[in-house]
Design a protein around this motif. Structure first.
Motif, PDB file in Angstrom:
ATOM      1  N   LEU A  18     -16.401  14.907  -7.898  1.00  0.00           N
ATOM      2  CA  LEU A  18     -15.326  14.068  -8.425  1.00  0.00           C
ATOM      3  C   LEU A  18     -14.045  14.253  -7.615  1.00  0.00           C
ATOM      4  N   ALA A  19     -13.741  15.501  -7.263  1.00  0.00           N
ATOM      5  CA  ALA A  19     -12.524  15.780  -6.490  1.00  0.00           C
ATOM      6  C   ALA A  19     -12.589  15.135  -5.109  1.00  0.00           C
ATOM      7  N   ILE A  20     -13.737  15.242  -4.446  1.00  0.00           N
ATOM      8  CA  ILE A  20     -13.893  14.621  -3.132  1.00  0.00           C
ATOM      9  C   ILE A  20     -13.777  13.102  -3.240  1.00  0.00           C
ATOM     10  N   LEU A  21     -14.347  12.538  -4.301  1.00  0.00           N
ATOM     11  CA  LEU A  21     -14.261  11.095  -4.518  1.00  0.00           C
ATOM     12  C   LEU A  21     -12.811  10.658  -4.714  1.00  0.00           C
ATOM     13  N   VAL A  22     -12.051  11.428  -5.500  1.00  0.00           N
ATOM     14  CA  VAL A  22     -10.638  11.113  -5.724  1.00  0.00           C
ATOM     15  C   VAL A  22      -9.864  11.171  -4.416  1.00  0.00           C
ATOM     16  N   TYR A  23     -10.132  12.183  -3.597  1.00  0.00           N
ATOM     17  CA  TYR A  23      -9.437  12.302  -2.307  1.00  0.00           C
ATOM     18  C   TYR A  23      -9.751  11.112  -1.406  1.00  0.00           C
ATOM     19  N   MET A  24     -11.009  10.739  -1.329  1.00  0.00           N
ATOM     20  CA  MET A  24     -11.392   9.622  -0.463  1.00  0.00           C
ATOM     21  C   MET A  24     -10.759   8.318  -0.935  1.00  0.00           C
ATOM     22  N   ILE A  25     -10.748   8.098  -2.255  1.00  0.00           N
ATOM     23  CA  ILE A  25     -10.138   6.876  -2.784  1.00  0.00           C
ATOM     24  C   ILE A  25      -8.646   6.853  -2.492  1.00  0.00           C
ATOM     25  N   TYR A  26      -7.972   7.973  -2.729  1.00  0.00           N
ATOM     26  CA  TYR A  26      -6.534   8.067  -2.476  1.00  0.00           C
ATOM     27  C   TYR A  26      -6.226   7.794  -1.004  1.00  0.00           C
ATOM     28  N   ASN A  27      -6.969   8.423  -0.112  1.00  0.00           N
ATOM     29  CA  ASN A  27      -6.729   8.257   1.313  1.00  0.00           C
ATOM     30  C   ASN A  27      -7.003   6.818   1.762  1.00  0.00           C
ATOM     31  N   ASN A  28      -8.069   6.219   1.236  1.00  0.00           N
ATOM     32  CA  ASN A  28      -8.396   4.838   1.607  1.00  0.00           C
ATOM     33  C   ASN A  28      -7.372   3.851   1.055  1.00  0.00           C
ATOM     34  N   VAL A  29      -6.874   4.113  -0.149  1.00  0.00           N
ATOM     35  CA  VAL A  29      -5.854   3.228  -0.719  1.00  0.00           C
ATOM     36  C   VAL A  29      -4.568   3.302   0.099  1.00  0.00           C
ATOM     37  N   LEU A  30      -4.246   4.487   0.621  1.00  0.00           N
ATOM     38  CA  LEU A  30      -3.094   4.609   1.513  1.00  0.00           C
ATOM     39  C   LEU A  30      -3.283   3.755   2.764  1.00  0.00           C
ATOM     40  N   SER A  31      -4.490   3.771   3.320  1.00  0.00           N
ATOM     41  CA  SER A  31      -4.775   2.945   4.492  1.00  0.00           C
ATOM     42  C   SER A  31      -4.677   1.461   4.159  1.00  0.00           C
ATOM     43  N   ILE A  32      -5.145   1.090   2.978  1.00  0.00           N
ATOM     44  CA  ILE A  32      -5.056  -0.314   2.559  1.00  0.00           C
ATOM     45  C   ILE A  32      -3.596  -0.721   2.392  1.00  0.00           C
ATOM     46  N   ALA A  33      -2.787   0.153   1.805  1.00  0.00           N
ATOM     47  CA  ALA A  33      -1.363  -0.137   1.643  1.00  0.00           C
ATOM     48  C   ALA A  33      -0.693  -0.309   3.002  1.00  0.00           C
ATOM     49  N   GLN A  34      -1.052   0.540   3.962  1.00  0.00           N
ATOM     50  CA  GLN A  34      -0.504   0.403   5.316  1.00  0.00           C
ATOM     51  C   GLN A  34      -0.868  -0.953   5.914  1.00  0.00           C
ATOM     52  N   ALA A  35      -2.129  -1.356   5.768  1.00  0.00           N
ATOM     53  CA  ALA A  35      -2.575  -2.636   6.322  1.00  0.00           C
ATOM     54  C   ALA A  35      -1.888  -3.806   5.619  1.00  0.00           C
ATOM     55  N   TRP A  36      -1.715  -3.722   4.316  1.00  0.00           N
ATOM     56  CA  TRP A  36      -1.078  -4.812   3.572  1.00  0.00           C
ATOM     57  C   TRP A  36       0.400  -4.961   3.936  1.00  0.00           C
ATOM     58  N   VAL A  37       1.082  -3.830   4.159  1.00  0.00           N
ATOM     59  CA  VAL A  37       2.481  -3.908   4.599  1.00  0.00           C
ATOM     60  C   VAL A  37       2.547  -4.539   5.986  1.00  0.00           C
ATOM     61  N   ALA A  38       1.635  -4.138   6.885  1.00  0.00           N
ATOM     62  CA  ALA A  38       1.612  -4.706   8.234  1.00  0.00           C
ATOM     63  C   ALA A  38       1.306  -6.197   8.206  1.00  0.00           C
ATOM     64  N   TYR A  49       5.364  -2.007  12.244  1.00  0.00           N
ATOM     65  CA  TYR A  49       6.059  -0.727  12.272  1.00  0.00           C
ATOM     66  C   TYR A  49       6.317  -0.207  10.860  1.00  0.00           C
ATOM     67  N   GLN A  50       6.616  -1.113   9.940  1.00  0.00           N
ATOM     68  CA  GLN A  50       6.809  -0.696   8.552  1.00  0.00           C
ATOM     69  C   GLN A  50       5.511  -0.170   7.940  1.00  0.00           C
ATOM     70  N   GLY A  51       4.384  -0.771   8.335  1.00  0.00           N
ATOM     71  CA  GLY A  51       3.096  -0.262   7.880  1.00  0.00           C
ATOM     72  C   GLY A  51       2.840   1.146   8.380  1.00  0.00           C
ATOM     73  N   GLU A  52       3.170   1.398   9.654  1.00  0.00           N
ATOM     74  CA  GLU A  52       3.030   2.748  10.202  1.00  0.00           C
ATOM     75  C   GLU A  52       3.942   3.726   9.485  1.00  0.00           C
ATOM     76  N   LEU A  53       5.154   3.306   9.159  1.00  0.00           N
ATOM     77  CA  LEU A  53       6.079   4.159   8.416  1.00  0.00           C
ATOM     78  C   LEU A  53       5.515   4.493   7.033  1.00  0.00           C
ATOM     79  N   THR A  54       4.867   3.529   6.395  1.00  0.00           N
ATOM     80  CA  THR A  54       4.228   3.773   5.092  1.00  0.00           C
ATOM     81  C   THR A  54       3.196   4.887   5.185  1.00  0.00           C
ATOM     82  N   TRP A  55       2.408   4.880   6.251  1.00  0.00           N
ATOM     83  CA  TRP A  55       1.370   5.912   6.423  1.00  0.00           C
ATOM     84  C   TRP A  55       1.999   7.281   6.675  1.00  0.00           C
TER      85      TRP A  55
END
Length: 360
Positions: free
Chosen positions: A301-321, A262-268
Motif C-alpha cells: 500500500l505504501a509503495i502504491l501511494v508513493y507511485m500515485i503521488y509521484n505520477n500525479v506530480l508528473s501529470i500536474a507538471q504536464a498540465w501546467v506546461a 518553464y512553469q511546469g518545470e518549476l512545479t516539479w
C-alpha cells in the motif's frame, strides 16, 4: 522524550543510509550499462562515460533521497509495530500524533538537502550533461571512431574501422576505410595512420603503407593501387547550437519567465521537497501492521501511494506546461489534496485506536 527522539532519529538514519546505498547502486548500474552501450557504438567516448554517469546520478539524487526518506520512516515504524513497541507507546498514554515531532526532526534536514538539489544543483548537473553531449555530437567523423567497431560517417559516405588507437602519439593501426564517390566504391586498407592539421586549419587522415581497391560493385572492373602515403580530408562539421532545455535552466530564470513549459518545470522542482516532507508524515499512519500477521500488505500500500503521488506530480507538471491548469493549482493542488488524505488517515487510525481502547 529527548532520549526517545534521538533513538528514533538514529534508527531512521541507519535505515536511510542502507536504503540510499541500494537505490543509488541500482541507478548507477542501470545508467552505466546504457552509457557503455553508447560508448561501444561511438556516440560518446569511454572517458566520457564516467562524466555523464556522475551528472546523471546527480540529477536523480532528489528523487532517490525522497524515496529513501519515505522508506526509512516507514520501515522504522513498521518494526516498532512488529516488535510490539507501539503497545508500550500507546499504553503510556501517548497517541499516534506524538510521532510527528521525532519524524520531522529526522525528515526536515533531508528535505532541505532535497530542496537544494532540486532547485540549485540538479539544473547545473543537467546543464553540464547537455554541454557534454553537444560536444560529443559535434565531433568530426574520425574523432568518433572506436577501436574494433565499424563507424559510419555523418554523411553516410564513408565507413571507418581501426583495430587500435594510440592516443598519446595520435596514431591508429590497421585502418579500413570504405567510401563511395561517383558511383564507384573505394576501399583502402593501411597498416598505420595518423591525424594531421594543415596550416589553414584543414584536418587530414594520413594513411601509410596501404592499398586501395576502386571499382563498380557487380563488375570485375577494379583497379588496385598501392601507396606509401595517402591523405584523406576530414570534412568539418557545423557546430550545432541549441537553446537550453527547461530542465537545465536555473530556478530564478524559471521564476522570471511566464512560459508554460518553464512553469511546469518549476512545479516539479518545488514539488519534490514538499512531497518528500508529506511522504515522511504519511509513513506514520501507513506503517501500522498487526504483529500477528505479515507486513506485506502495508508495504504494498505504501509503495502504491508513493507511485500515485509521484505520477500525479508528473501529470500536474504536464498540465501546467500544456496550460490546462494554472501555476498555483499545479504548485499546491496536489500537495493540498495529499495533506487532506494525510489528515484523514491520521483521523481514521486515531478513531480505530480510541474504539479499541473503549472496548478494552
Amino acid at each position: 522524550m529527548k532520549i526517545f527522539d534521538r533513538s528514533l532519529v538514529r534508527e531512521c538514519a541507519g535505515t536511510a543510509v542502507a536504503t540510499f546505498i541500494v537505490l543509488l547502486g541500482i541507478t548507477i548500474a542501470t545508467q552505466l550499462v546504457r552509457f557503455l552501450g553508447l560508448a561501444a557504438g561511438g556516440s560518446i567516448t569511454f572517458t566520457g562515460v564516467f562524466a555523464l554517469l556522475a551528472f546523471t546520478s546527480f540529477n536523480y539524487l532528489p528523487v532517490l533521497l525522497s524515496l529513501t526518506l519515505f522508506i526509512a520512516v516507514l520501515m522504522t515504524l513498521t518494526r516498532s509495530y512488529r516488535d510490539s513497541e507501539m503497545i508500550v507507546w500507546f499504553g503510556s498514554g501517548l497517541s499516534l500524533t506524538a510521532w510527528i515531532r521525532p519524524v520531522l526532526s529526522f525528515a526536515v534536514p533531508v528535505v532541505i538537502v532535497i530542496a537544494l538539489l532540486s532547485l540549485l544543483l540538479s539544473p547545473w548537473a543537467i546543464t553540464k550533461s547537455e554541454e557534454f553531449k553537444s560536444y560529443m555530437d559535434n565531433r568530426d567523423d574520425v574523432s568518433q571512431v572506436t577501436p574494433g567497431v565499424f563507424r559510419e560517417s555523418k554523411q553516410n559516405e564513408r565507413v571507418f574501422f581501426v583495430e587500435s588507437v594510440n592516443e598519446g602519439e595520435n596514431v591508429v593501426a590497421n585502418v579500413f576505410v570504405s567510401s563511395t564517390q561517383h558511383q564507384k566504391t573505394g576501399v583502402m586498407v593501411a597498416k598505420r595512420g595518423f591525424l594531421q592539421t594543415a596550416d589553414n586549419g584543414d584536418r587530414f587522415l594520413v594513411l601509410l603503407n596501404g592499398r586501395r581497391y576502386e571499382g563498380t560493385p557487380g563488375t570485375t572492373d577494379y583497379r588496385i593501387s598501392e601507396f606509401e602515403r595517402y591523405a584523406m580530408r576530414i570534412e568539418t562539421r557545423d557546430v550545432k547550437t541549441s537553446l537550453p532545455s527547461a530542465k537545465s535552466m536555473p530556478t530564478l530564470d524559471l521564476l522570471r519567465n511566464p512560459n508554460p513549459i518553464y512553469q511546469g518545470e518549476l512545479t516539479w522542482r518545488v514539488g519534490l521537497p514538499l512531497s518528500a516532507l508529506l511522504l515522511s508524515l504519511l509513513a506514520i499512519p501507513l506503517s501500522f501492521v498487526n504483529p500477528r500477521t505479515g507486513r506485506s500488505l502495508n508495504l504494498v500500500l505504501a509503495i502504491l501511494v508513493y507511485m500515485i503521488y509521484n505520477n500525479v506530480l508528473s501529470i500536474a507538471q504536464a498540465w501546467v506546461a500544456q496550460e490546462r491548469i494554472g501555476l498555483s493549482a499545479g504548485l499546491w493542488g496536489v500537495h493540498v489534496a495529499m495533506l487532506l488524505i494525510l489528515a484523514l488517515l491520521f483521523f481514521r487510525r486515531l478513531l480505530l485506536f480510541s474504539i479499541f481502547r473503549y472496548i478494552k
